[in-house]
Design an enzyme around this catalytic site. Structure first.
Site, PDB file in Angstrom:
ATOM      1  CG  ASN A 129       1.458   2.308   4.572  1.00 16.38           C
ATOM      2  OD1 ASN A 129       0.331   1.826   4.603  1.00 16.38           O
ATOM      3  ND2 ASN A 129       2.493   1.678   4.027  1.00 16.38           N
TER       4      ASN A 129
ATOM      5  CB  ILE B  36      -0.968  -0.015   1.198  1.00 18.45           C
ATOM      6  CG1 ILE B  36      -2.023  -1.119   1.010  1.00 18.45           C
ATOM      7  CG2 ILE B  36      -1.643   1.346   1.383  1.00 18.45           C
ATOM      8  CD1 ILE B  36      -2.878  -1.375   2.236  1.00 18.45           C
TER       9      ILE B  36
ATOM     10  CB  SER C 192      -6.379  -2.825   9.834  1.00 19.50           C
ATOM     11  OG  SER C 192      -6.894  -4.088   9.462  1.00 19.50           O
TER      12      SER C 192
ATOM     13  CB  THR D 142       0.164  -5.965   0.661  1.00 22.49           C
ATOM     14  OG1 THR D 142      -0.253  -6.717   1.822  1.00 22.49           O
ATOM     15  CG2 THR D 142      -0.823  -4.838   0.414  1.00 22.49           C
TER      16      THR D 142
ATOM     17  CE1 TYR E  29      -1.771  -5.589  11.468  1.00 23.63           C
ATOM     18  CE2 TYR E  29      -4.146  -5.969  11.455  1.00 23.63           C
ATOM     19  CZ  TYR E  29      -3.014  -5.437  10.867  1.00 23.63           C
ATOM     20  OH  TYR E  29      -3.115  -4.736   9.685  1.00 23.63           O
TER      21      TYR E  29
END
Length: 265
Positions: free
Chosen positions: A90, A18, A142, A190, A155
């Site tokens: 990012n 990204i 996210s 990704t 996460y």
């Protein structure tokens, strides 16, 4: 005239995924772009690719989890490219681990990169933008900041915190003419995402199941997220701050067609 002409933009985690897609989109829109990533990432390859699409490109090897390195990186960008107008905050990592198997070391690694690193970048962006009373920052969160998924407890803790940090920073920096928003990508093709399927018996079947959980029945291309980020960084989003843009193909808000009610076409 392209949207970002005569503006300097910084993208962290810019060597792939990204971040690289955002850098490409910014370059196409006329920005001078600084690519920040870990020193051992392929910054040279990213630089070559971005240079084909726009103007000046600077690469800086820096670990966002090191606050001194982040400050030095921002100072270098301002010295070599000029005043920073836009930042895509990012850089991040993903570690999949059941809650009871997530060690202190794994948790600390996620927090250092995803949360502390995002804070350090946000802080430096504010530092250089405040004297000029203008600027735009987009933090990468996210879809898992707003929904739960097994194996991602640590996460999601870091990504949910980024949304909270975005809101508070937006409130604090609005009077300085600085906008702060977040983008919440869904599943995106990704290297980091695809690496999560290493060792899976049937990666293609797993990917198909993942896509089936999305209302649009597909996984995003990095460029689709990059374009959303550029919009938030641009003057077109001049009255948007303190919010998050969820680019997830409808996964967090829509039941996929065919799962209930009217059948898919």
């Amino acid at each position: 005239m392209p949207e970002m002409t005569n503006r300097v933009a910084v993208v962290t985690g810019a060597a792939s995924g990204i971040g690289l897609a955002t850098a490409l989109a910014l370059a196409r829109e006329g920005a001078a772009v600084a690519l920040l990533s870990r020193p051992d990432d392929d910054l040279a390859g990213a630089q070559e690719l971005v240079q084909r699409h726009g103007g000046p490109v600077l690469t800086v090897g820096a670990d966002v989890g090191n606050s001194a390195a982040v400050r030095a990186a921002f100072d270098r960008v301002e010295s070599e490219l000029g005043p920073i107008d836009a930042v895509h905050n990012n850089a991040g990592i993903s570690i999949v681990s059941p809650l009871t198997e997530t060690t202190d070391e794994l948790f600390d690694t996620l927090v250092r990169t995803n949360l502390a690193g995002s804070f350090y970048v946000l802080r430096e962006a504010a530092r250089v933008m405040q004297p000029r009373r203008s600027g735009a920052i987009v933090n990468t969160a996210s879809e898992l900041a707003i929904m739960g998924q097994a194996g991602y407890v640590a996460y999601t803790a870091t990504k949910g915190a980024i949304l909270a940090m975005t809101r508070s920073a937006a409130a604090e920096l609005a009077s300085w003419g600085i906008r702060v928003n977040s983008v919440c990508p869904g599943t995106t093709k990704t290297p980091m995402f695809l690496a999560e399927f290493d060792g899976v018996a049937d990666p293609e079947a797993e990917l198909a199941d993942n896509a089936a959980s999305v209302a649009m029945h597909r996984i995003a291309e990095p460029s689709e997220i990059g374009e959303a980020v550029v919009f938030l960084l641009s003057h077109r989003a001049s009255y948007i701050t303190g919010t998050h843009l969820t680019a997830d193909g409808g996964r967090t808000t829509c039941v996929p067609a065919g799962s209930i009610g009217v059948s898919a076409q």
